[in-house]
Each structure stands twice: as structure tokens, then as C-alpha cells.
Design a protein around this motif. Structure first.
Motif, mmCIF file in Angstrom:
data_model
loop_
_atom_site.group_PDB
_atom_site.id
_atom_site.type_symbol
_atom_site.label_atom_id
_atom_site.label_comp_id
_atom_site.label_asym_id
_atom_site.label_seq_id
_atom_site.Cartn_x
_atom_site.Cartn_y
_atom_site.Cartn_z
ATOM 1 N N SER A 100 0.886 -9.961 0.845
ATOM 2 C CA SER A 100 -0.023 -9.152 0.054
ATOM 3 C C SER A 100 0.776 -8.204 -0.824
ATOM 4 N N GLU A 101 0.139 -7.741 -1.875
ATOM 5 C CA GLU A 101 0.809 -6.855 -2.802
ATOM 6 C C GLU A 101 0.613 -5.397 -2.369
ATOM 7 N N ALA A 102 1.174 -5.051 -1.252
ATOM 8 C CA ALA A 102 1.109 -3.671 -0.795
ATOM 9 C C ALA A 102 1.863 -2.787 -1.784
ATOM 10 N N HIS A 103 1.364 -1.592 -1.984
ATOM 11 C CA HIS A 103 1.954 -0.676 -2.950
ATOM 12 C C HIS A 103 2.925 0.263 -2.245
ATOM 13 N N VAL A 104 4.188 0.219 -2.627
ATOM 14 C CA VAL A 104 5.228 1.068 -2.062
ATOM 15 C C VAL A 104 5.664 2.086 -3.108
#
Length: 239
Positions: free
Chosen positions: A9-13
Motif C-alpha cells: 500500500s502507498e502508506a505516507h511517510v
């Protein structure tokens, strides 16, 4: 470099690092594995971006201009329970302890292997989404099977909510996962290495100071008497 699968998934860091070379290198690494990455070069900008973007995870260096990593960690903890992973160039006791006491969930020492960094990030993100499996029943009284009660402490394993004397406690995902591990085996001593493996998913030899500092933080919230130290072995939740 160790091969690791791309992120699902494109988790936001949000990455806060003052060294431009390191910042760009880490950003490209995380983007390669599917993460969306925002970056800042100092603590104050990092705090502003955190408020604006609401990232899924904060990755920050200890040594930062304007507002150092410890201070930034404390400020974020006043606003959110978002997972925080600290990076330390020295890895000395002061950096590690200060970061964990400020509210960080875990830390890595720079330079860090790519596989380890990505694995630590994924572990924290999993912990935030699914703190742990529902613990087995322990015979404690409760309104439903998903509720365990220890004195004035009530743990709702289905709603992932903890109450003390009727008041809901603000536990970080790491603190909640640790408490659920204890609640799954009340009265049973859990070694530091066991907690490190189950709570932090550390398959490698991690630093048990992470465990000790989180036990201290958890005690401050649920009551110091709830978790007993068994010298030379570990900790246990009193029945």
C-alpha cells in the motif's frame, strides 16, 4: 542489498533529515518500495508538514536544526499517536533513551541496511493497523468474551480500547500491542526477547532497552502496580 518485496500500500511517510544526501537516498528507497514520501530538512518544517499532511508514519533523525528530533517527537506526541521511528547516527544510550522517552516507538542506527529500515517501517505500520490478535480468554470477568478486566483496568480487544476506572486511555499502537500480549497471558512472565519478537517483530537481535522504556511508559498509563518486574527474567501482568 537484500531483496525485499514492494510495499502493498502507498502508506505516507514523513521523513525529517537535515543531510540532503541521506534524505534523498532514503526517500528514493522508500518510494521504490511503494511508499509516498514527504521530506523536511529541519524540525520546525517537519512539524508544519506533519500538521498539514497527516502522515501514516514519521521517520526522523535525532540531530536536526531549528527543532531537534527529540523535541519534534514530543511535539508530535502531543498531537497524535502516529508511529514514530527515530534514526540516530551515534546509537548511544542517551540518543536511544531520550528518543524512546519522548514517545518514539522504535529506532535504527545510521547507516542502516535498506532491508532493516523497510522492515521496521512495515512493522510499525502493521502495528498501527492491527495491534495484535485478540488474546485468549483468561477467565477474567467482562461484559463480553472480547473484554478482559484486571481490577479497574478494562481491555476491549474487539474495539481496541483500554479504560482505567472508566476513562479511556490514549495508548500508542506499540503500547496497546504490548498490553495485549500481557493480557493474553496474565501472571505469566514474558522475557524481554519474547516481547521484542512479538511486539516489534524483531527477528534480529534488537535492543531490549526498547522494551524497558515502553514498559515504563505503559506503567505510567495503566498503573505501575499492574506490571511486575521479575528480575533476571522479564515482566508479567498481575492477575
Amino acid at each position: 542489498m537484500t531483496n525485499i518485496p514492494a510495499a502493498r500500500s502507498e502508506a505516507h511517510v514523513l521523513l525529517v533529515e537535515d543531510d540532503e544526501v541521506i534524505r534523498n537516498t532514503v526517500r528514493m528507497l522508500l518510494e521504490r518500495y511503494g511508499f509516498t514520501v514527504s521530506t523536511a530538512g529541519d524540525g520546525l518544517t517537519g512539524l508544519e508538514l506533519f500538521r498539514e499532511t497527516g502522515p501514516d508514519l514519521l521517520l526522523l533523525d535525532v540531530m536536526l536544526p531549528e527543532l531537534d528530533g527529540i523535541g519534534l517527537c514530543r511535539r508530535v506526541r502531543e498531537l497524535s499517536l502516529v508511529p514514530i521511528l527515530m534514526m540516530s547516527a551515534r546509537g548511544d544510550t542517551l540518543d536511544v533513551v531520550s528518543g524512546l522517552e519522548a514517545g518514539a516507538d522504535d529506532y535504527v542506527v545510521k547507516p542502516c541496511e535498506s532491508a532493516i529500515l523497510v522492515a521496521r517501517i512495515r512493522s510499525l505500520l502493521r502495528r498501527a493497523s492491527f495491534p495484535t490478535a485478540v488474546p485468549a480468554g483468561d477467565g477474567s470477568p467482562g461484559d463480553e468474551e472480547s473484554t478482559a478486566t484486571f481490577g479497574d483496568l478494562t481491555i476491549d480487544t474487539r474495539g481496541m480500547e483500554v479504560r482505567r476506572a472508566g476513562h479511556t486511555l490514549a495508548l500508542t499502537p506499540t503500547e496497546l500491542r504490548m498490553l495485549l500480549e500481557f493480557a493474553a497471558s496474565p501472571g505469566v512472565v514474558l522475557e524481554r526477547r519474547t516481547l521484542l519478537s512479538r511486539v516489534w517483530d524483531h527477528a534480529w537481535h534488537g535492543d531490549t532497552r526498547v522494551v524497558d522504556l515502553h514498559v515504563q511508559r505503559l506503567r505510567a498509563k495503566i498503573g505501575a502496580e499492574r506490571i511486575e518486574t521479575v528480575r533476571g527474567f522479564g515482566y508479567k501482568l498481575r492477575r
